[in-house]
Design a protein around this motif. Structure first.
Motif, PDB file in Angstrom:
ATOM      1  N   GLY A  69      43.999  18.258  72.662  1.00  0.00           N
ATOM      2  CA  GLY A  69      42.996  17.327  73.172  1.00  0.00           C
ATOM      3  C   GLY A  69      42.397  16.464  72.080  1.00  0.00           C
ATOM      4  O   GLY A  69      42.532  16.750  70.879  1.00  0.00           O
ATOM      5  N   ASP A  89      39.548  16.385  71.181  1.00  0.00           N
ATOM      6  CA  ASP A  89      38.552  17.154  70.431  1.00  0.00           C
ATOM      7  C   ASP A  89      39.202  18.032  69.365  1.00  0.00           C
ATOM      8  O   ASP A  89      38.509  18.721  68.617  1.00  0.00           O
ATOM      9  N   PHE A 141      41.454  20.488  70.024  1.00  0.00           N
ATOM     10  CA  PHE A 141      41.734  21.838  70.506  1.00  0.00           C
ATOM     11  C   PHE A 141      42.713  21.843  71.678  1.00  0.00           C
ATOM     12  O   PHE A 141      42.794  20.880  72.449  1.00  0.00           O
ATOM     13  N   VAL A 142      43.424  22.951  71.818  1.00  0.00           N
ATOM     14  CA  VAL A 142      44.227  23.212  73.011  1.00  0.00           C
ATOM     15  C   VAL A 142      43.330  23.940  74.014  1.00  0.00           C
ATOM     16  O   VAL A 142      42.179  24.261  73.717  1.00  0.00           O
ATOM     17  N   GLU A 143      43.855  24.198  75.200  1.00  0.00           N
ATOM     18  CA  GLU A 143      43.088  24.964  76.174  1.00  0.00           C
ATOM     19  C   GLU A 143      42.970  26.413  75.710  1.00  0.00           C
ATOM     20  O   GLU A 143      43.881  26.958  75.101  1.00  0.00           O
ATOM     21  N   GLU A 144      41.842  27.029  75.995  1.00  0.00           N
ATOM     22  CA  GLU A 144      41.647  28.422  75.609  1.00  0.00           C
ATOM     23  C   GLU A 144      42.733  29.301  76.226  1.00  0.00           C
ATOM     24  O   GLU A 144      43.051  29.175  77.408  1.00  0.00           O
ATOM     25  N   SER A 172      42.762  26.376  68.145  1.00  0.00           N
ATOM     26  CA  SER A 172      42.118  27.204  69.156  1.00  0.00           C
ATOM     27  C   SER A 172      40.636  26.856  69.305  1.00  0.00           C
ATOM     28  O   SER A 172      39.902  26.833  68.310  1.00  0.00           O
ATOM     29  N   PRO A 173      40.146  26.628  70.528  1.00  0.00           N
ATOM     30  CA  PRO A 173      38.717  26.372  70.718  1.00  0.00           C
ATOM     31  C   PRO A 173      37.877  27.615  70.459  1.00  0.00           C
ATOM     32  O   PRO A 173      36.672  27.510  70.225  1.00  0.00           O
ATOM     33  N   TYR A 218      43.946  16.827  66.714  1.00  0.00           N
ATOM     34  CA  TYR A 218      43.995  15.944  67.877  1.00  0.00           C
ATOM     35  C   TYR A 218      45.171  14.971  67.827  1.00  0.00           C
ATOM     36  O   TYR A 218      45.536  14.376  68.841  1.00  0.00           O
ATOM     37  N   ALA A 255      45.907  29.149  75.377  1.00  0.00           N
ATOM     38  CA  ALA A 255      47.218  28.494  75.298  1.00  0.00           C
ATOM     39  C   ALA A 255      48.159  29.300  74.405  1.00  0.00           C
ATOM     40  O   ALA A 255      47.744  29.849  73.379  1.00  0.00           O
TER      41      ALA A 255
END
Length: 554
Positions: free
Chosen positions: A162, A164, A166-169, A145-146, A156, A171
Motif C-alpha cells: 500500500g 502507506d 505496508f501489506v495487509e495484516e 508488515s503493519p 510503498y 499477508a
C-alpha cells in the motif's frame, strides 16, 4: 509529480532519517560520564587485550544506536552499520561510490521496474546453512508488515504494498517481491526507478534475517524478541556480545564468516560526546573514527592532526550545511537573491572550517557523479545585494527569523557572521538557536523565514530529498517550479548517468536562480585511524565493507 510528492510526504520521516545530520545531538557522552558504564565496559576490554593477547579495535562514534533489530532499522547511519556487522545488506557503496556486492553478487534490470537480485552462491549463515531467496523474501515481508510498523523502509514503491508502505495484516507474500529460485529474488516496482535508486534506497537497507531461525516468532514478538540482542546465527563478520544503546556495543568475531574469518578477535563501538574523541585517540582508547558517525569538533581538528599515533583522513564533501528559505514568508525572489549575494561564504569556509570543504550552489557537491562543475557559485557582492533589495522595494522593516541548531557550534558562529553581513546590506535577522528536536518541530510549521541544518544528499541518489524539499506547499521551502519538476521526473526515467547529470544541473541552476535554499558550505569532515591498525581507513562510504581485513600490529 503529484503521486510522487504525495508518497514522499507520507514517508518524510524516513527520508529525513537517511539525510539529516543531528550535529552535536549526541548526549550519550554526557550520560557515559555520569554513569561510567561506557568507560568500564570498553576499558576492561582494552585491559583484556594486554592480558590475553586478543586483538581488539575500538571505534568511536557520537550518535546513539536505538536498536540492533534489522526490522526496526530507522535509516540512521550508526543504526544501519552496527546492525549490518551481523546481518549484511544486499549491496553497499564503497569508498569510491561504486556499488559493491555484500550478500548479493549482482542486481540487474532491463526495464527499470523489475530488479533481479542474485545472492552470492557462497553466502552462508554462521551455522553453515546457505543464505537463500526465502530469507530475503521473508525479511522483506516482515519489513512491510503493519504489525511491525516500520515506516522508514519506504516499501510503498513495490507492487502489492500500500501507499502507506505496508501489506495487509497477515499477508503471506508480496506481489512485487518474489522468489525466482533458491538464490534469486525479483523486486517489481509500481513505477520506473533508476537502478541506482533501487540499490541505494533498498538494497543497502535490506538486512536479511535467517528465516529458519526466527520464523519461530510471531510478528507481534519480532519487535521485542530478545534474540536480536544476542543472535546466535548471522551472515556478517561479527556477533554482538553486549551492548547499551546509549554507551557501547561489543562484538566478537564470527570465525565462520563466509568471506573469511576476521583478523581481529573483538570490535567495540564506543558512543561518546564529540569533545571526547580527541582524548580517546590520543590515549589509544579509541582506535578509529569515521567522518559522518564520529563528529570531531572543528576546534579539535588541528590537535588531532598533531597526534603522532594516528593518521588523519578528510572525507569527501557530502554533508551540506543547507539553509532553507520559506518562500511563503519571503516571496520576493530578488530579496532571496540579495540574501545570497550578501554572504561571503568562502571566507566563512576558510575561517571556521579551515578550508575543509567547498562552496556550491544547489544540492550537489563534487562528491556526486551528477555534479555540474560548470555551475559557478554566486560570489560575494554586497553592492549587488543592495541593488536587488532596492529593486524589490525592501524598506528594512521586516525581521528575518533565522532558526539554527544549537548543537552545531560551527554554524552557530557562521550564523552570526551571516546575520552581520545581512545587516550590512539592510536585512535584519533574529537568530533563534534551538536544539535539533525543536528545529525539526519548527520545520514542520512553516512558522520561520530561514532554517539551517546539516543535510547529506546521497551523492548517487539525491532525488528523494530534493523532490521533497522543493515539493511546494508543506515542504521546508514552500517552493515549486514546473521546469524543475519536469527535470526531477525525467531523472527517474533514465539510468544514463550523463542524462541524469544534465537533469540535476537544471535543478541546481534553477535553485541558484530562485534561491529557495542555498548551501552555506559543504563539509569535508575529519576521520582518524591509529597507526597500530592495518587494513582500515576512515571513509564516508564503505567503512565496514572489508572489516574482516582490519588488523592490529603492536
Amino acid at each position: 509529480m503529484k503521486k510522487r510528492n504525495r508518497i514522499l510526504s507520507l514517508l518524510l520521516a524516513g527520508v529525513m532519517a537517511l539525510g539529516l545530520t543531528a550535529c552535536g545531538a549526541s548526549n550519550a557522552g554526557a550520560a557515559a560520564d555520569e554513569t561510567g558504564s561506557a568507560a568500564v565496559s570498553t576499558e576492561s576490554a582494552s585491559s583484556d587485550t594486554a592480558a590475553s593477547g586478543e586483538k581488539i579495535i575500538n571505534v568511536g562514534v557520537t550518535n546513539t544506536i536505538g536498536s540492533l533489530n534489522p526490522l526496526l532499522l530507522n535509516g540512521g547511519e550508526i543504526n544501519k552499520y552496527a546492525t549490518g556487522l551481523m546481518f549484511l545488506p544486499l549491496m553497499e557503496l564503497d569508498a569510491d561510490l561504486n556499488f559493491e556486492g555484500m550478500l548479493a553478487d549482482s542486481i540487474t534490470t532491463e526495464d527499470n521496474k523489475n530488479f533481479i537480485v542474485h545472492i552470492d552462491d557462497a553466502a552462508t549463515w554462521s551455522d553453515g546453512t546457505p543464505v537463500t531467496a526465502d530469507d530475503v523474501v521473508y525479511t522483506a515481508l516482515r519489513l512491510a508488515s503493519p504489525v511491525i510498523g516500520n515506516t522508514a523502509m519506504m516499501y510503498y514503491v513495490f507492487e502489492g504494498v500500500g501507499d502507506d508502505g505496508f501489506v495487509e495484516e497477515g499477508a503471506e507474500s508480496i506481489d512485487g517481491i518474489q522468489k525466482v529460485d533458491d538464490k534469486t529474488v525479483q523486486f517489481t516496482t509500481k513505477e520506473e526507478m533508476p537502478i541506482t535508486t533501487f540499490e541505494n534506497s533498498y538494497a543497502r537497507y535490506l538486512l536479511t534475517l535467517p528465516k529458519h531461525v526466527i520464523e519461530q516468532y510471531s510478528e507481534e514478538e519480532l519487535s521485542t524478541a530478545e534474540w536480536f540482542n544476542h543472535p546466535d546465527v548471522v551472515s556478517g563478520p561479527f556477533i554482538v556480545t553486549d551492548f547499551d544503546v546509549d554507551h557501547y556495543i561489543s562484538y566478537e568475531a564470527n570465525k565462520d564468516y563466509w568471506k573469511g574469518a576476521p583478523k581481529i578477535d573483538k570490535l567495540n563501538i564506543k558512543i561518546v560526546d564529540g569533545s571526547q574523541l580527541y582524548a580517546g585517540l590520543q590515549s589509544g582508547e579509541i582506535d578509529i573514527t569515521q567522518q559522518t558517525m564520529s563528529d570531531i569538533p572543528q576546534e579539535d581538528y588541528e590537535s588531532v592532526e598533531a597526534l603522532d599515533n594516528v593518521e588523519v583522513v578528510y572525507g569527501s564533501p557530502v554533508t551540506n550545511q543547507s539553509v532553507f528559505i520559506q518562500t511563503k514568508n519571503v516571496p520576493d525572489v530578488k530579496v532571496r537573491q540579495a540574501m545570497l549575494y550578501a554572504i561571503d561564504r568562502q571566507q566563512i569556509l576558510e575561517e571556521l572550517l579551515n578550508g575543509h570543504g567547498e562552496i556550491v550552489d544547489g544540492f550537489l557537491s563534487s562528491a556526486s557523479p551528477f555534479y555540474d562543475d560548470s555551475l559557478t557559485p554566486v560570489s560575494y557582492d554586497p553592492e549587488k545585494a543592495k541593488t536587488l533589495l532596492e529593486e524589490a522595494g525592501w524598506d528594512g522593516s521586516q525581521t528575518i527569523r533565522f532558526y539554527v541548531n544549537s548543537g552545531d557550534s560551527t554554524f552557530v558562529n557562521a550564523a552570526s557572521i551571516i546575520a552581520a553581513e545581512w545587516a550590512a546590506v539592510g536585512i535584519k535577522a533574529e537568530i533563534q538557536t534551538v536544539d535539533f528536536a525543536t528545529l525539526m518541530s519548527v520545520a514542520g510549521t512553516e512558522d520561520y523565514d530561514v532554517l539551517a541544518v546539516q543535510y547529506t544528499y546521497a551523492p548517487v541518489d539525491p532525488y528523494p530529498d530534493v523532490a521533497w524539499l522543493l515539493g511546494g506547499e508543506g515542504s521546508w521551502t514552500g517552493y515549486s517550479d514546473d521546469t524543475l519538476n519536469e527535470a526531477l521526473t525525467k531523472s527517474q526515467l533514465t539510468s544514463d548517468p550523463e542524462e541524469t547529470k544534465e537533469l540535476f544541473s537544471v535543478v541546481d541552476k534553477k535553485v541558484q536562480e530562485d534561491v529557495p535554499m542555498f548551501s552555506a558550505y559543504v563539509i569535508s569532515a575529519q576521520g582518524a585511524v591509529s597507526k597500530r591498525i592495518t587494513g582500515a581507513a576512515p571513509s564516508v562510504y564503505g567503512f565496514f565493507n572489508d572489516v574482516q581485513n582490519w588488523d592490529v600490529v603492536e
